[in-house]
Design a protein around this motif. Structure first.
Motif, mmCIF file in Angstrom:
data_model
loop_
_atom_site.group_PDB
_atom_site.id
_atom_site.type_symbol
_atom_site.label_atom_id
_atom_site.label_comp_id
_atom_site.label_asym_id
_atom_site.label_seq_id
_atom_site.Cartn_x
_atom_site.Cartn_y
_atom_site.Cartn_z
ATOM 1 N N MET A 50 0.836 -1.198 0.000
ATOM 2 C CA MET A 50 0.000 0.000 0.000
ATOM 3 C C MET A 50 0.873 1.250 0.000
ATOM 4 O O MET A 50 2.003 1.221 0.486
ATOM 5 C CB MET A 50 -0.901 0.011 1.226
ATOM 6 C CG MET A 50 -1.914 -1.118 1.233
ATOM 7 S SD MET A 50 -2.968 -1.101 2.681
ATOM 8 C CE MET A 50 -1.868 -1.803 3.869
ATOM 9 N N TYR A 51 0.338 2.328 -0.541
ATOM 10 C CA TYR A 51 1.021 3.614 -0.601
ATOM 11 C C TYR A 51 0.123 4.647 0.063
ATOM 12 O O TYR A 51 -1.066 4.736 -0.248
ATOM 13 C CB TYR A 51 1.267 3.988 -2.067
ATOM 14 C CG TYR A 51 1.879 5.359 -2.266
ATOM 15 C CD1 TYR A 51 3.250 5.523 -2.239
ATOM 16 C CD2 TYR A 51 1.077 6.475 -2.467
ATOM 17 C CE1 TYR A 51 3.819 6.783 -2.430
ATOM 18 C CE2 TYR A 51 1.632 7.726 -2.657
ATOM 19 C CZ TYR A 51 3.002 7.872 -2.634
ATOM 20 O OH TYR A 51 3.560 9.117 -2.818
ATOM 21 N N GLY A 52 0.663 5.413 1.007
ATOM 22 C CA GLY A 52 -0.151 6.423 1.672
ATOM 23 C C GLY A 52 0.670 7.283 2.604
ATOM 24 O O GLY A 52 1.896 7.349 2.505
ATOM 25 N N ARG A 53 -0.036 7.909 3.531
ATOM 26 C CA ARG A 53 0.587 8.867 4.442
ATOM 27 C C ARG A 53 0.246 8.510 5.881
ATOM 28 O O ARG A 53 -0.846 8.023 6.161
ATOM 29 C CB ARG A 53 0.048 10.256 4.122
ATOM 30 C CG ARG A 53 0.693 11.353 4.919
ATOM 31 C CD ARG A 53 0.193 12.742 4.550
ATOM 32 N NE ARG A 53 0.357 12.997 3.127
ATOM 33 C CZ ARG A 53 -0.611 13.452 2.343
ATOM 34 N NH1 ARG A 53 -1.802 13.700 2.818
ATOM 35 N NH2 ARG A 53 -0.379 13.663 1.067
ATOM 36 N N LEU A 54 1.178 8.790 6.780
ATOM 37 C CA LEU A 54 0.946 8.562 8.203
ATOM 38 C C LEU A 54 0.180 9.753 8.773
ATOM 39 O O LEU A 54 0.603 10.899 8.641
ATOM 40 C CB LEU A 54 2.264 8.392 8.955
ATOM 41 C CG LEU A 54 3.098 7.182 8.534
ATOM 42 C CD1 LEU A 54 4.414 7.173 9.305
ATOM 43 C CD2 LEU A 54 2.332 5.894 8.763
ATOM 44 N N ARG A 55 -0.950 9.473 9.391
ATOM 45 C CA ARG A 55 -1.746 10.531 10.011
ATOM 46 C C ARG A 55 -1.300 10.791 11.446
ATOM 47 O O ARG A 55 -1.309 11.915 11.897
ATOM 48 C CB ARG A 55 -3.222 10.152 10.028
ATOM 49 C CG ARG A 55 -3.919 10.368 8.728
ATOM 50 C CD ARG A 55 -5.379 10.119 8.931
ATOM 51 N NE ARG A 55 -6.161 10.682 7.857
ATOM 52 C CZ ARG A 55 -7.437 10.468 7.697
ATOM 53 N NH1 ARG A 55 -8.091 9.700 8.550
ATOM 54 N NH2 ARG A 55 -8.085 11.008 6.697
ATOM 55 N N SER A 56 -0.972 9.733 12.162
ATOM 56 C CA SER A 56 -0.531 9.887 13.546
ATOM 57 C C SER A 56 0.456 8.782 13.885
ATOM 58 O O SER A 56 0.426 7.709 13.292
ATOM 59 C CB SER A 56 -1.723 9.839 14.504
ATOM 60 O OG SER A 56 -2.329 8.563 14.472
ATOM 61 N N VAL A 57 1.335 9.072 14.842
ATOM 62 C CA VAL A 57 2.327 8.097 15.292
ATOM 63 C C VAL A 57 2.385 8.188 16.818
ATOM 64 O O VAL A 57 2.477 9.290 17.367
ATOM 65 C CB VAL A 57 3.721 8.371 14.698
ATOM 66 C CG1 VAL A 57 4.750 7.389 15.225
ATOM 67 C CG2 VAL A 57 3.674 8.322 13.172
ATOM 68 N N GLU A 58 2.323 7.044 17.479
ATOM 69 C CA GLU A 58 2.402 6.996 18.937
ATOM 70 C C GLU A 58 3.404 5.932 19.348
ATOM 71 O O GLU A 58 3.477 4.874 18.733
ATOM 72 C CB GLU A 58 1.045 6.642 19.537
ATOM 73 C CG GLU A 58 -0.038 7.659 19.283
ATOM 74 C CD GLU A 58 -1.370 7.224 19.859
ATOM 75 O OE1 GLU A 58 -1.408 6.275 20.660
ATOM 76 O OE2 GLU A 58 -2.373 7.841 19.500
ATOM 77 N N SER A 59 4.150 6.210 20.402
ATOM 78 C CA SER A 59 5.038 5.194 20.964
ATOM 79 C C SER A 59 4.654 5.007 22.427
ATOM 80 O O SER A 59 4.115 5.908 23.057
ATOM 81 C CB SER A 59 6.507 5.590 20.816
ATOM 82 O OG SER A 59 6.718 6.857 21.374
ATOM 83 N N CYS A 60 4.934 3.828 22.957
ATOM 84 C CA CYS A 60 4.529 3.498 24.311
ATOM 85 C C CYS A 60 5.407 4.191 25.344
ATOM 86 O O CYS A 60 6.474 4.707 25.031
ATOM 87 C CB CYS A 60 4.589 1.997 24.511
ATOM 88 S SG CYS A 60 6.272 1.385 24.502
ATOM 89 N N SER A 61 4.959 4.128 26.588
ATOM 90 C CA SER A 61 5.771 4.673 27.677
ATOM 91 C C SER A 61 6.904 3.704 27.997
ATOM 92 O O SER A 61 6.876 2.539 27.614
ATOM 93 C CB SER A 61 4.900 4.882 28.917
ATOM 94 O OG SER A 61 4.447 3.630 29.383
ATOM 95 N N ARG A 62 7.880 4.144 28.699
ATOM 96 C CA ARG A 62 9.030 3.298 29.017
ATOM 97 C C ARG A 62 8.660 2.107 29.887
ATOM 98 O O ARG A 62 9.321 1.089 29.861
ATOM 99 C CB ARG A 62 10.110 4.125 29.685
ATOM 100 C CG ARG A 62 10.655 5.174 28.755
ATOM 101 C CD ARG A 62 12.048 5.544 29.162
ATOM 102 N NE ARG A 62 12.545 6.584 28.277
ATOM 103 C CZ ARG A 62 13.363 6.343 27.272
ATOM 104 N NH1 ARG A 62 13.775 5.129 27.023
ATOM 105 N NH2 ARG A 62 13.770 7.333 26.511
ATOM 106 N N ALA A 63 7.612 2.216 30.706
ATOM 107 C CA ALA A 63 7.219 1.123 31.600
ATOM 108 C C ALA A 63 6.539 -0.028 30.845
ATOM 109 O O ALA A 63 6.593 -1.171 31.273
ATOM 110 C CB ALA A 63 6.281 1.645 32.674
#
Length: 124
Positions: A50-63
């Motif tokens: 698929m080809y597209g764009r990232l709308r949002s990106v989230e990463s988890c907390s360190r814990a």
């Protein structure tokens, strides 16, 4: 050659139509021109590109366990991309255009691809 009335109609449409709709239309056209499968047509268990764009990106907390999640949009629908074992991925940020490959799964009734292969792209 386009008629003046046709040009005026297109210009008026561009000036009055919702920006998000226009963006989705342009992204769908770009995706189609690359030969990628539209998100709306992909199904669980299918191997896709698929080809597209990232709308949002989230990463988890360190814990918590290391996970990066991104909403990928191609103009037709969105799909969740999940990279397990990563806290951050250089280049994976909102607004970036990319090509992704992987197997479609399902989580909570939404489409998802775990640990997709990706290539960062310049917008078409």
């Amino acid at each position: 050659m386009a008629s003046p009335a046709g040009y005026l109609r297109r210009l008026t449409r561009r000036l009055t139509e919702d920006i998000e709709e226009l963006d989705a239309e342009e992204m769908a056209e770009s995706s189609h021109s690359t030969g990628a499968l539209p998100v709306v047509e992909c199904a669980r268990g299918q191997e896709v590109t698929m080809y597209g764009r990232l709308r949002s990106v989230e990463s988890c907390s360190r814990a918590a366990a290391a996970v990066v999640e991104a909403e990928f949009f191609d103009g037709t629908d969105s799909i969740q991309l999940v990279w397990i074992g990563r806290r951050r991925i250089p280049g994976i940020e909102p607004g970036r255009t990319l090509t992704v490959r992987g197997r479609v799964g399902e989580r909570g009734g939404r489409k998802v691809i775990y640990n997709p292969y990706y290539e960062l792209r310049e917008p078409a």
